[in-house]
Structures are given as structure tokens and as C-alpha cells.
Motif scaffolding. Structure first.
Motif, PDB file in Angstrom:
ATOM      1  N   TYR A   8      32.438  33.928  38.184  1.00 26.19           N
ATOM      2  CA  TYR A   8      32.124  32.535  38.514  1.00 26.19           C
ATOM      3  C   TYR A   8      30.631  32.262  38.350  1.00 26.19           C
ATOM      4  O   TYR A   8      30.227  31.212  37.820  1.00 26.19           O
ATOM      5  N   ILE A   9      29.801  33.205  38.808  1.00 26.29           N
ATOM      6  CA  ILE A   9      28.352  33.010  38.696  1.00 26.29           C
ATOM      7  C   ILE A   9      27.914  33.003  37.238  1.00 26.29           C
ATOM      8  O   ILE A   9      27.057  32.207  36.819  1.00 26.29           O
ATOM      9  N   SER A  15      34.557  25.661  49.315  1.00 27.59           N
ATOM     10  CA  SER A  15      33.801  25.447  48.090  1.00 27.59           C
ATOM     11  C   SER A  15      34.313  26.369  46.984  1.00 27.59           C
ATOM     12  O   SER A  15      35.047  27.333  47.229  1.00 27.59           O
ATOM     13  N   ASP A  16      33.907  26.063  45.736  1.00 28.34           N
ATOM     14  CA  ASP A  16      34.344  26.888  44.602  1.00 28.34           C
ATOM     15  C   ASP A  16      33.827  28.313  44.714  1.00 28.34           C
ATOM     16  O   ASP A  16      34.513  29.266  44.339  1.00 28.34           O
ATOM     17  N   GLU A  17      32.619  28.465  45.250  1.00 34.05           N
ATOM     18  CA  GLU A  17      32.057  29.816  45.400  1.00 34.05           C
ATOM     19  C   GLU A  17      32.837  30.616  46.436  1.00 34.05           C
ATOM     20  O   GLU A  17      33.083  31.818  46.235  1.00 34.05           O
ATOM     21  N   GLU A  18      33.243  29.975  47.528  1.00 38.89           N
ATOM     22  CA  GLU A  18      34.040  30.672  48.532  1.00 38.89           C
ATOM     23  C   GLU A  18      35.401  31.070  47.973  1.00 38.89           C
ATOM     24  O   GLU A  18      35.907  32.156  48.271  1.00 38.89           O
ATOM     25  N   GLU A  30      33.860  36.712  41.895  1.00 36.24           N
ATOM     26  CA  GLU A  30      32.615  35.976  42.152  1.00 36.24           C
ATOM     27  C   GLU A  30      31.613  36.159  41.014  1.00 36.24           C
ATOM     28  O   GLU A  30      30.917  35.209  40.637  1.00 36.24           O
ATOM     29  N   ARG A  73      34.912  34.067  45.712  1.00 35.44           N
ATOM     30  CA  ARG A  73      34.687  35.279  46.502  1.00 35.44           C
ATOM     31  C   ARG A  73      35.992  35.778  47.110  1.00 35.44           C
ATOM     32  O   ARG A  73      36.221  36.980  47.232  1.00 35.44           O
TER      33      ARG A  73
END
Length: 553
Positions: free
Chosen positions: A140-141, A126-129, A137, A132
Motif C-alpha cells: 500500500y505504501i 482508514s485505507d492504511e489501517e 501495508e 495493515r
């Protein structure tokens, strides 16, 4: 009485009954400290309730009774450890007969940990992984990604994660193609038919006044086409390693990876060889440096990035290091022993064609014999030497065959877990944590305190069925008690006071109800005959009305 020494434990809906002295056998555990002041004690049912696994608790209670802890085969190992930790028991107390079965989950957990490090997942993260992994991260948030931070993971996925997209698969196919062409070119250029002679014009003096020249074949070199093939392959390898280094999430880890080190050294060897050839005749005797170009063969290990099976195979040998070292140790021991035996065995009898002139020569024969190859260049000629040779061959077969099943088992374990992981869903349903139960007033207690009359007893059903008492829950508990053959309290007030009264269907209660009806019919509704206008205090109307409602119900 014997009933006072017993305790009832309700674990997961299954009731267990044992003596209090049994639970005291193992001190400093949860069951050895049971008191009626605990929140999970039910004074109505006179039992302790624990929302835990009932199958494991059967073995736990048996441990208190017999002092032997056995492992149930229908329970997973981590669950068994969690249950033992809850009850305050040590998992190392499992009996030897169940120890091998119990510890299998630990090997499985180690295998899964290894597979996580090998990064065998073929699904797109995923994009969040990804954020990270690359260390941005927070950006991204907050939605503050720069264009470079957006492009960098995509380029990395193209060159390092072959299964992330169709374009990445194309890049992987191109990389594998150049690896295969480079290895094939490296091998074919050594074939005599693929080499061309290096011709040198040599002047020869035939006599004092006559000179002539001839063409001398000095050496051979690969065809010029192989040079252009290597240039094209190494151009791709250079481009690939530079791009992967620039977009690597962690450049220190990237430089420490064995595959990247092999790729860098193999590519560097090509440029070193090219520079030495361009320097001219000063390095004519530097052909020995071509030997180091054999590192290019190691590029085959780059295929492990595209094949999970090769990763598993390499790690199988790593995991089987103890077995392989044991194999080498016994082989070396056998080689030295049988080389010495065959040397002296061939010297005992007359043997003019003795091949074993020294023990070091016998070492070669022992290696060939114990590995069941047998070139035949050295053979024993005497009967005693033949006997030693037979023992050497048998010892070699047994020595090599013993650790092989362990290596096969390790490979099978890694491969089976890899296949199972590939079929598991990546997203699991979320389970909310268990909330602690809130302490509440016993059923009907609030109704009894609010609705109880001042001058009369409380009849069953008056307080529990009232609006403040929770009568439905109370009746359900009464039915559960009756199914368990426990005495039924007549009212919440009696429950709180601990008084046991007869069942609703008992003859004594029916007799009491009939007597109440007769007394109600005899009571006057007005003054006269010298009696008071009001009924006696223990027969006032406030106490009779609930009784009539209960009877009508």
C-alpha cells in the motif's frame, strides 16, 4: 545559618521551600540528590526549576515531610503514576485511605482494553489501517496493490463490518432477515397445526378369506413449505460463510472464532439431515439425529456481529465469572443442606402424605424453592418441614440477590465506556515531543568578556545591555528577583562572581552616582597646573561613559 539549610523548589511555576534534611529522608530519589551542578539549578534565583505538575508535587513534598503519600482527587491516575516515576517514588506506597480511589483508573484501563478487543467501533477505518489488517501495508505504501488486494478488503467490509457503508448495511439486513426466518421456521414446524400426517396403506385380514386395507397414521412431519424455506436460508448461510472465509484477513483466527464455528456446524447439520433423508428407509430410525439440529438455534448469537449491546452483555457474563461461580457454589451448598433437612424433618412426625421419600427428590424441591419458583408439586406437610421450607426460601433470596449488583455494575461500566468511546474523536491533535533545553552562557557573561575595560570596574548595564549580552532578559530576571525579595546584583559580572550589591533604589547607590558626577565636573580637560594631561587610571573616560549612559537612561 538556617537559610543555608533550606532549598527552594520551583515546580510548574509554584515555589516550594523546605529543608535539605527533609529531602534526605527518602534516599535514592530525585530530590535527595539535588546539587548546584544540575542543569535545572538557577544560581540567580537560587532555586531548582522542574517543569512538572505542581498539584502532584504538593503531595510528593508532603510525603517527604510526613512519610504518608496521599492521592489528589483532581488528578488522573496515569498522570499521578508518571509524576511519581519522575520523582523516583513507588506508587505502591499510597495510603490505604486513597487506594481505592487511586486504583480506579486501572479498572478503567482494563475495561478499555476489553472494548478494543470487542471491536465495537462503528466508524469506517482508514485505507492504511485496512492494509495493515490484511498484511499488505508495504504494498500500500509503495502503491503496488494488485486488483485482488484492492477488492478483498471491500468484500470483507461488506460481509463483516455492517457500519462501513450503505451496501454493508443492506447485507447486514439481509443476513438478519434470514437468521430470523430460519429460527421462526425451526420453531413453527414443531407445532401440530403445521405438521401433516404420514399415511401408510396397511392390509388387514378380517377372516380367512377376506382381506381389506386401511390407511394408518404412522407419524407426522413438517409441511413441505418449511423444507423450501430452510433450503433458501441455508443457501444464503453457505454463500455467506464461504465468502467470509475466502476474504478473511487471517483464516486461522477466522476458524477459531466461536460465532463462525456455530455458523459452520448449524449449516452442516442441515446438509447432514438432507443426506440422511435422501438415503431412504435405511435411516428410518435415525430421527434421533434431528435432536442435533437444535444447534441452529445458536445462530441467534450471530446477531452479536450487528449489535454492540449483545457483545457487551455476553462479555459482562464473562467478566462476572467469579461472581457467578460463587453464586453457583452457594446455591449448591444450600440445595444439599436444605434437601437433607427437609427429608428428615418430614419423617420426624407422622406424615402419611410425605412427598420427600429420598434426599435426591428433596434436591429438586430445594432448587425450586431457593430460586423462588415454587411449582407446588412437592410441599412440606409438618410444622418442622414448613420451618425448614421458610429458611430455604429466605436463604435462596439472599444468595441470589448478593452477586446481582456486581453483574449490573459490570454491565453499566462496559456500556458507559462504550457510549463514551463512540463520542470521542478518532483523530487527535499531534503533540510534538519536548526538546531538552540547550545549555547557554549566563545572561551578560559574553558581553562582559567582550566589552569589559582593562583599567576600570564594570558598571551595571554596560555589559548586560550591550549587543552581546542579552540585556532585556537580564532586566526581566532582575525584576523577578526584586518581586521575590532577593538581593539584586548590579551587573552580570557581579552575578557571576557571586557578589551581592545594594538595590538600584538604595541610598548608597544614589550617593555613589552623585559622587561620580562631582568628580567628573572637577576633572581637567587639558594640561596645566603641573598635573598630567590624562586623568587617573581609575577615572579614565572609558569607565565614565557607560556610567553617564546608564544615568541618562
Amino acid at each position: 545559618m538556617d537559610s543555608e539549610n533550606r532549598v527552594i523548589l520551583n515546580v510548574g511555576g509554584i515555589r516550594h521551600e523546605t529543608y535539605k534534611a527533609t529531602l534526605k529522608k527518602i534516599p535514592a530519589t530525585r530530590l535527595s540528590r539535588l546539587t548546584e551542578a544540575l542543569a535545572n539549578y538557577d544560581p540567580v534565583l537560587n532555586e531548582y526549576f522542574f517543569d512538572r505538575h505542581p498539584g502532584v508535587f504538593a503531595q510528593v513534598l508532603n510525603y517527604y515531610r510526613t512519610g504518608k503519600l496521599h492521592y489528589p482527587t483532581d488528578v488522573c491516575g496515569p498522570l499521578f503514576e508518571e509524576e511519581l516515576e519522575f520523582w523516583g517514588l513507588d506508587s505502591n506506597q499510597v495510603e490505604p485511605c486513597c487506594w481505592m480511589t487511586y486504583t480506579q483508573h486501572r479498572d478503567t484501563q482494563e475495561t478499555l482494553t476489553v472494548l478494543d478487543r470487542l471491536d465495537l467501533d462503528t466508524e469506517k477505518p482508514s485505507d492504511e489501517e485496512v492494509a495493515r489488517k490484511f498484511g499488505f501495508e508495504d504494498a500500500y505504501i509503495n502503491g503496488e496493490l494488485t486488483p485482488w488486494q484492492t477488492i478483498k478488503p471491500r468484500i470483507w467490509s461488506l460481509f463483516d463490518e455492517p457500519y462501513s457503508s450503505s451496501a454493508a448495511k443492506v447485507i447486514a439486513v439481509i443476513s438478519v432477515f434470514f437468521i430470523c426466518v430460519s429460527i421462526l421456521s425451526f420453531c413453527l414446524k414443531t407445532h401440530p397445526d403445521m405438521r401433516v400426517p404420514v399415511i401408510k396403506n396397511v392390509t388387514i385380514q378380517l377372516s380367512r378369506d377376506v382381506l381389506t386395507w386401511t390407511l394408518d397414521k404412522k407419524s407426522t412431519e413438517p409441511h413441505v413449505a418449511f423444507f423450501y424455506i430452510e433450503c433458501a436460508c441455508n443457501a444464503w448461510f453457505t454463500f455467506e460463510i464461504l465468502v467470509r472465509f475466502i476474504v478473511a484477513p487471517n483464516k486461522v483466527i477466522f476458524c477459531k472464532t466461536h460465532i463462525n464455528i456455530i455458523d459452520f456446524v448449524a449449516t452442516l447439520s442441515f446438509y447432514v439431515d438432507l443426506v440422511l433423508k435422501e438415503c431412504g428407509p435405511a435411516f428410518d430410525k435415525a430421527d434421533i439425529l434431528e435432536f442435533f439440529s437444535i444447534i441452529r438455534i445458536m445462530r441467534l448469537f450471530k446477531l452479536t456481529r450487528h449489535s454492540p449491546g449483545l457483545k457487551i452483555l455476553i462479555h459482562t457474563f464473562k467478566a462476572s465469572g467469579k461472581e457467578l461461580s460463587l453464586l453457583v457454589f452457594f446455591l449448591v451448598l444450600g440445595i444439599v443442606v436444605f434437601a437433607s433437612l427437609i427429608y428428615y424433618a418430614e419423617r420426624i412426625q407422622r406424615n402419611p402424605k410425605n412427598d420427600f421419600t429420598s434426599i435426591p427428590e428433596g434436591l429438586w424441591w430445594a432448587v425450586v424453592t431457593m430460586t423462588t419458583i415454587g411449582y407446588g408439586d412437592m410441599t412440606p406437610k409438618t410444622y418442622l418441614g414448613m420451618f425448614v421450607g421458610a429458611l430455604c426460601a429466605l436463604a435462596g433470596v439472599l444468595t441470589i440477590a448478593l452477586p446481582v449488583p456486581v453483574i449490573v455494575s459490570n454491565f453499566s461500566r462496559f456500556y458507559s465506556h462504550t457510549q463514551a468511546r463512540s463520542k470521542l474523536p478518532r483523530k487527535r491533535r499531534r503533540v510534538n515531543p519536548v526538546e531538552a533545553p540547550r545549555p547557554k552562557v549566563p545572561p551578560g557573561a559574553k558581553g562582559v568578556a567582550a566589552n569589559a575595560p582593562q583599567n576600570g570596574p564594570v558598571v551595571s548595564g554596560a555589559g548586560a545591555g550591550g549587543p552581546g549580552g542579552g540585556g532585556a532578559a537580564h532586566h526581566r530576571r532582575m525584576n523577578a528577583i526584586k518581586h521575590q525579595n532577593h538581593p539584586v546584583p548590579s551587573s552580570p559580572a557581579d552575578t557571576l562572581n557571586g557578589n551581592d550589591v545594594p538595590d538600584e533604589g538604595s541610598p548608597r547607590l544614589h550617593k555613589k552616582k552623585s559622587k561620580d558626577l562631582e568628580m567628573e565636573a572637577m576633572l581637567p580637560h587639558g594640561g596645566g597646573h603641573g598635573h598630567h594631561a590624562h586623568p587617573p587610571p581609575h577615572h579614565n573616560r572609558s569607565s565614565r561613559v557607560p556610567s553617564l549612559q546608564a544615568l541618562n537612561a
